[in-house]
Design a protein around this motif. Sequence first.
Motif, PDB file in Angstrom:
ATOM      1  N   ALA A  38       0.875  -1.148   0.074  1.00  0.00           N
ATOM      2  CA  ALA A  38       0.115   0.171  -0.056  1.00  0.00           C
ATOM      3  C   ALA A  38       0.791   1.339  -0.086  1.00  0.00           C
ATOM      4  CB  ALA A  38      -0.854  -0.002   0.954  1.00  0.00           C
ATOM      5  N   PHE A  39       1.996   1.209   0.724  1.00  0.00           N
ATOM      6  CA  PHE A  39       2.789   2.457   0.811  1.00  0.00           C
ATOM      7  C   PHE A  39       3.961   2.309  -0.213  1.00  0.00           C
ATOM      8  CE2 PHE A  39       0.718   1.913   4.724  1.00  0.00           C
ATOM      9  CZ  PHE A  39       0.047   3.031   4.969  1.00  0.00           C
ATOM     10  N   SER A  40       4.171   1.643  -1.245  1.00  0.00           N
ATOM     11  CA  SER A  40       5.022   1.237  -1.951  1.00  0.00           C
ATOM     12  C   SER A  40       5.259   2.572  -2.801  1.00  0.00           C
ATOM     13  CB  SER A  40       5.136   0.267  -2.726  1.00  0.00           C
ATOM     14  OG  SER A  40       3.796   0.136  -3.655  1.00  0.00           O
ATOM     15  N   PRO A  41       4.288   3.438  -3.220  1.00  0.00           N
ATOM     16  CA  PRO A  41       4.552   4.554  -4.073  1.00  0.00           C
ATOM     17  C   PRO A  41       5.407   5.444  -3.190  1.00  0.00           C
ATOM     18  CG  PRO A  41       2.320   3.995  -4.313  1.00  0.00           C
ATOM     19  CD  PRO A  41       2.786   3.002  -3.579  1.00  0.00           C
ATOM     20  N   VAL A  42       5.134   5.627  -1.994  1.00  0.00           N
ATOM     21  CA  VAL A  42       5.909   6.432  -0.971  1.00  0.00           C
ATOM     22  C   VAL A  42       7.422   6.032  -0.903  1.00  0.00           C
ATOM     23  CG1 VAL A  42       6.061   7.440   1.395  1.00  0.00           C
ATOM     24  CG2 VAL A  42       3.776   7.066   0.209  1.00  0.00           C
ATOM     25  N   VAL A  43       7.472   4.831  -0.692  1.00  0.00           N
ATOM     26  CA  VAL A  43       8.881   4.095  -0.689  1.00  0.00           C
ATOM     27  C   VAL A  43       9.653   4.321  -2.063  1.00  0.00           C
ATOM     28  CG1 VAL A  43      10.087   2.051  -0.482  1.00  0.00           C
ATOM     29  CG2 VAL A  43       8.114   2.214   0.846  1.00  0.00           C
ATOM     30  N   GLY A  44       8.783   4.424  -3.305  1.00  0.00           N
ATOM     31  CA  GLY A  44       9.252   4.686  -4.412  1.00  0.00           C
ATOM     32  C   GLY A  44       9.931   6.135  -4.294  1.00  0.00           C
ATOM     33  N   TRP A  45       9.193   7.002  -4.113  1.00  0.00           N
ATOM     34  CA  TRP A  45       9.469   8.404  -4.229  1.00  0.00           C
ATOM     35  C   TRP A  45      10.549   8.581  -3.112  1.00  0.00           C
ATOM     36  CZ3 TRP A  45       9.340  11.978   0.144  1.00  0.00           C
ATOM     37  CH2 TRP A  45       9.534  13.410  -0.385  1.00  0.00           C
ATOM     38  N   LEU A  46      10.569   7.997  -1.979  1.00  0.00           N
ATOM     39  CA  LEU A  46      11.846   8.207  -1.074  1.00  0.00           C
ATOM     40  C   LEU A  46      13.046   7.499  -1.558  1.00  0.00           C
ATOM     41  CD1 LEU A  46      10.285   7.185   2.280  1.00  0.00           C
ATOM     42  CD2 LEU A  46      11.115   9.446   1.629  1.00  0.00           C
ATOM     43  N   THR A  47      12.837   6.522  -2.551  1.00  0.00           N
ATOM     44  CA  THR A  47      14.138   5.969  -3.144  1.00  0.00           C
ATOM     45  C   THR A  47      14.454   6.674  -4.237  1.00  0.00           C
ATOM     46  OG1 THR A  47      13.073   3.592  -3.007  1.00  0.00           O
ATOM     47  CG2 THR A  47      14.737   3.915  -4.630  1.00  0.00           C
ATOM     48  N   ASP A  48      13.785   7.589  -5.043  1.00  0.00           N
ATOM     49  CA  ASP A  48      14.585   8.839  -5.842  1.00  0.00           C
ATOM     50  C   ASP A  48      14.865   9.693  -5.074  1.00  0.00           C
ATOM     51  OD1 ASP A  48      13.953   7.167  -8.036  1.00  0.00           O
ATOM     52  OD2 ASP A  48      11.923   7.720  -8.256  1.00  0.00           O
ATOM     53  N   ARG A  49      14.354  10.266  -4.120  1.00  0.00           N
ATOM     54  CA  ARG A  49      14.646  11.268  -3.170  1.00  0.00           C
ATOM     55  C   ARG A  49      15.762  11.218  -2.528  1.00  0.00           C
ATOM     56  NH1 ARG A  49      12.978  16.654  -3.763  1.00  0.00           N
ATOM     57  NH2 ARG A  49      12.986  17.806  -1.570  1.00  0.00           N
ATOM     58  N   LEU A  50      15.839  10.220  -1.540  1.00  0.00           N
ATOM     59  CA  LEU A  50      16.814   9.768  -0.529  1.00  0.00           C
ATOM     60  C   LEU A  50      18.065   9.023  -1.095  1.00  0.00           C
ATOM     61  CD1 LEU A  50      14.630   9.570   2.624  1.00  0.00           C
ATOM     62  CD2 LEU A  50      15.585  11.789   1.648  1.00  0.00           C
ATOM     63  N   GLY A  51      17.805   8.322  -1.942  1.00  0.00           N
ATOM     64  CA  GLY A  51      18.848   7.463  -2.572  1.00  0.00           C
ATOM     65  C   GLY A  51      18.643   5.903  -2.210  1.00  0.00           C
TER      66      GLY A  51
END
Length: 467
Positions: A332-345
């Motif tokens: 459910a929260f994988s889009p947030v995880v993906g955004w953090l992956t692109d944002r934080l590394g």
Amino acid sequence: MATDLTAPRSAARLDVAPIQRRTMRLLFSTQIIGGIGVTIGISVGALLADRVAGTALAGVAQSAGVVGAALLAVPVTRIMARHGRRPGLVLAYAVGAVGGVLVVVAAATRSVPLLLLGMLLFGGGTAANLQARYTAVDLAEPARRGRQLSLIVWATTIGAVAAPNFAALADEVTTGWGLPPLAGPFAFSATAFVLAAVVLLGLLRPDPLLTARRLAAGDAVSPPATGHPSAVDADAVPGRDAAGTPAGGGQGPASAPVGVRAPRGAGMRAAWSVVRAQPAARLGIAAVAVGHLVMVAVMAMTPVRLGESHADADVLRLVGVVLSLHIAGMYAFSPVVGWLTDRLGRRAVILGGVGLLLAACAVAGTAGHHTPRLSVGLALLGLGWSGTMVAGSTLLSESVSAGVRPSVQGFSDMIMGLAGASAAVLSGFVMQAAGYPVLTLLAAVATVPLVALALRPVPTGAPDEEG
């Protein structure tokens, strides 16, 4: 008029953005269908195996599905490397459907060997769902790879969260048809896999992997009137964007050289050679494998744990609720995880995922028979898996060239599957010999090598820090 991808290089014109949007919509839809198929079977798999084969072999039966997904990664990715994503995904779903049918027959005949074979082939559904996340990255813009991969992971939520709660209904309906208890959900799984295979066979055109290779070879396209950044001139330098800068702005592995076609013999041995030479790829594979190992070890025996303190009349519904929360954490929260992956590394999100896995083991392992606390632990377990899966998969995909990418991705899924299978096999024996708390403790200890690898100093200019 559709673009002719076989046209001469000088005439080749292709706008990537519409193809990627269409691919994402299609993958999103089939992930929902496939998520229903995989999860409705998994939600009752341990209970069915416990009834047919006993508690100790319940873990073996669960692991058979994981092993099946791992082993199928080899032929599926070999087909993808030669012929594209579409035939590989269709084959995986078709094998999963056959497995679902065999599990139903095994339940009716109480045949343990047939149950294990059926669960082995049932892993085809999981293999297809896992490979779909890589399909989303083939034509993605470098700065959005994590988010687009995570959207396909998230799509599974819609079907997967609801599926365990439909298990009881499916069981009741099919019992009226003469099927034995707990077999009905697998019949529904087989139907879902067939539907997903048919949709992909008819609609996944043009193939995203083959298109990406053609673009990488220089058969790319001139920008449309809007100057969309996803369109590139046919005379552009391979591996560089329309501005002439390295793909991804030179940030990280996006600027790695891109191959044109799968080299001969691009199998598991070649994949291992590539991974061994690339530290970022090694970290990506380790993150995916360890996260999956911990998740499978704890999740596989949770239904059995619930069965220790609840009557048969209640346990199936409780399993549905607890696993729905767990699956919600996974997807459910994988889009947030993906955004953090692109944002934080990638590395930061991998470490965050490990932290959540450790918290999950602590909460679930000390919950006793308190179901709400156990549910919290399983939700955290899903969140930790999401972090290691999304960030690890993104890091792996962008760390290798397109020519060997399917083989390396298949190698990763094979390692992940074997790690999860080992955990599932051992979890049944650990559960029987020492109990659920010890199982969660051992799962937590298994994260130590990944933490050590993720905390290693990164050489200057290494491609595993930037998003």
